[in-house]
Design an enzyme around this catalytic site. Structure first.
Site, PDB file in Angstrom:
ATOM      1  N   ARG A  82       0.860  -1.179   0.000  1.00  0.00           N
ATOM      2  CA  ARG A  82       0.000   0.000   0.000  1.00  0.00           C
ATOM      3  C   ARG A  82       0.900   1.234   0.000  1.00  0.00           C
ATOM      4  NH1 ARG A  82      -2.041  -3.828   3.249  1.00  0.00           N
ATOM      5  NH2 ARG A  82      -4.194  -4.466   2.850  1.00  0.00           N
ATOM      6  N   LYS A  91      -1.167  -1.122   7.923  1.00  0.00           N
ATOM      7  CA  LYS A  91      -2.585  -1.436   8.077  1.00  0.00           C
ATOM      8  C   LYS A  91      -2.821  -2.732   8.846  1.00  0.00           C
ATOM      9  CE  LYS A  91      -6.904  -2.084   5.573  1.00  0.00           C
ATOM     10  NZ  LYS A  91      -7.571  -2.026   4.280  1.00  0.00           N
ATOM     11  N   HIS A 119      -3.483   3.608  -5.115  1.00  0.00           N
ATOM     12  CA  HIS A 119      -3.894   2.221  -4.904  1.00  0.00           C
ATOM     13  C   HIS A 119      -3.947   1.448  -6.226  1.00  0.00           C
ATOM     14  CE1 HIS A 119      -4.996  -0.403  -1.665  1.00  0.00           C
ATOM     15  NE2 HIS A 119      -5.999  -0.899  -2.347  1.00  0.00           N
ATOM     16  N   ARG A 150      -1.005  -0.985  -6.717  1.00  0.00           N
ATOM     17  CA  ARG A 150      -1.179  -2.295  -6.059  1.00  0.00           C
ATOM     18  C   ARG A 150      -2.113  -3.173  -6.888  1.00  0.00           C
ATOM     19  NH1 ARG A 150      -1.610  -4.865  -0.637  1.00  0.00           N
ATOM     20  NH2 ARG A 150      -3.775  -5.431  -0.300  1.00  0.00           N
ATOM     21  N   HIS A 163      -6.229 -10.995   1.239  1.00  0.00           N
ATOM     22  CA  HIS A 163      -7.672 -11.089   1.035  1.00  0.00           C
ATOM     23  C   HIS A 163      -8.186 -12.416   1.577  1.00  0.00           C
ATOM     24  CE1 HIS A 163      -7.810  -8.003  -2.521  1.00  0.00           C
ATOM     25  NE2 HIS A 163      -7.607  -7.434  -1.356  1.00  0.00           N
ATOM     26  N   TYR A 219     -11.418  -6.884  -6.611  1.00  0.00           N
ATOM     27  CA  TYR A 219     -10.365  -5.904  -6.320  1.00  0.00           C
ATOM     28  C   TYR A 219      -9.566  -5.551  -7.565  1.00  0.00           C
ATOM     29  CZ  TYR A 219      -6.254  -3.932  -3.978  1.00  0.00           C
ATOM     30  OH  TYR A 219      -5.240  -3.109  -3.566  1.00  0.00           O
TER      31      TYR A 219
END
Length: 192
Positions: free
Chosen positions: A42, A71, A140, A143, A166, A175
């Site tokens: 990220r 995160k 983002h 990624r 995930h 995603y």
């Protein structure tokens, strides 16, 4: 919050790389893009990288990068690809940063990394200059580009899930924005 999408076309990726190297002539911004598309990091983790995370001697890139994700608080390790290695070593050779400096140091003179907003501005300008400003691509999106191209080259979705932290294949496919045209291509290419 606006949804971002990956750069799905390899030619677009190469055009953005060329912009950073040949037009902007900025190896810091090029390296930002390269780390973004070569890892599942990220932007907060990318911007917190220090030179010591990339190299042991200030000249040669390490074999892999290890860090604690902001995160998830999980330890993340990823191997450095040959293209990423070249971009790290080229950056180190030109800028000769201090071992404890942030990699993406601000030019404000405060020894701090650039902000997330500044990273977004850097990417937005590059895409605009490359004629890709219409794409909903943000920090983002780097990624997502990494994950999309892994999927596109046939990497098992469970590996991609693991790289992204995930919990389901459905989450990962959503995603990376797998769309009907990519699914149609699978049918056509099977051609039994």
């Amino acid at each position: 919050m606006t949804t971002t999408y990956p750069l799905k076309n390899r030619e677009d990726i190469e055009e953005v790389k060329d912009y950073f190297l040949k037009v902007e002539k900025n190896k810091r911004n090029y390296l930002l893009f390269m780390i973004g598309i070569s890892s599942a990091l990220r932007i907060s983790d990318i911007l917190s990288l220090k030179v010591r995370d990339l190299t042991d001697d200030g000249r040669r890139a390490k074999e892999s990068i290890v860090l604690q994700e902001k995160k998830t608080k999980k330890t993340k390790r990823f191997a450095i690809s040959p293209n990423l290695r070249r971009s790290i070593e080229s950056y180190l050779a030109e800028y000769k940063p201090n071992f404890h400096d942030y990699v993406f140091i601000s030019r404000q003179g405060n020894q701090q990394p650039i902000s997330r907003y500044r990273a977004l501005q850097i990417l937005a300008r590059a895409l605009e200059e490359c004629g890709l400003g219409h794409l909903p691509f943000g920090t983002h999106g780097m990624r997502k580009t990494f994950a999309f191209h892994l999927w596109k080259q046939g990497t098992d979705i469970t590996y991609i899930m693991r790289l992204l932290n995930h919990s389901s294949p459905r989450e990962t496919l959503a995603y990376i924005t797998v769309e009907q045209d990519e699914l149609d291509e699978i049918y056509v290419n099977l051609n039994l």
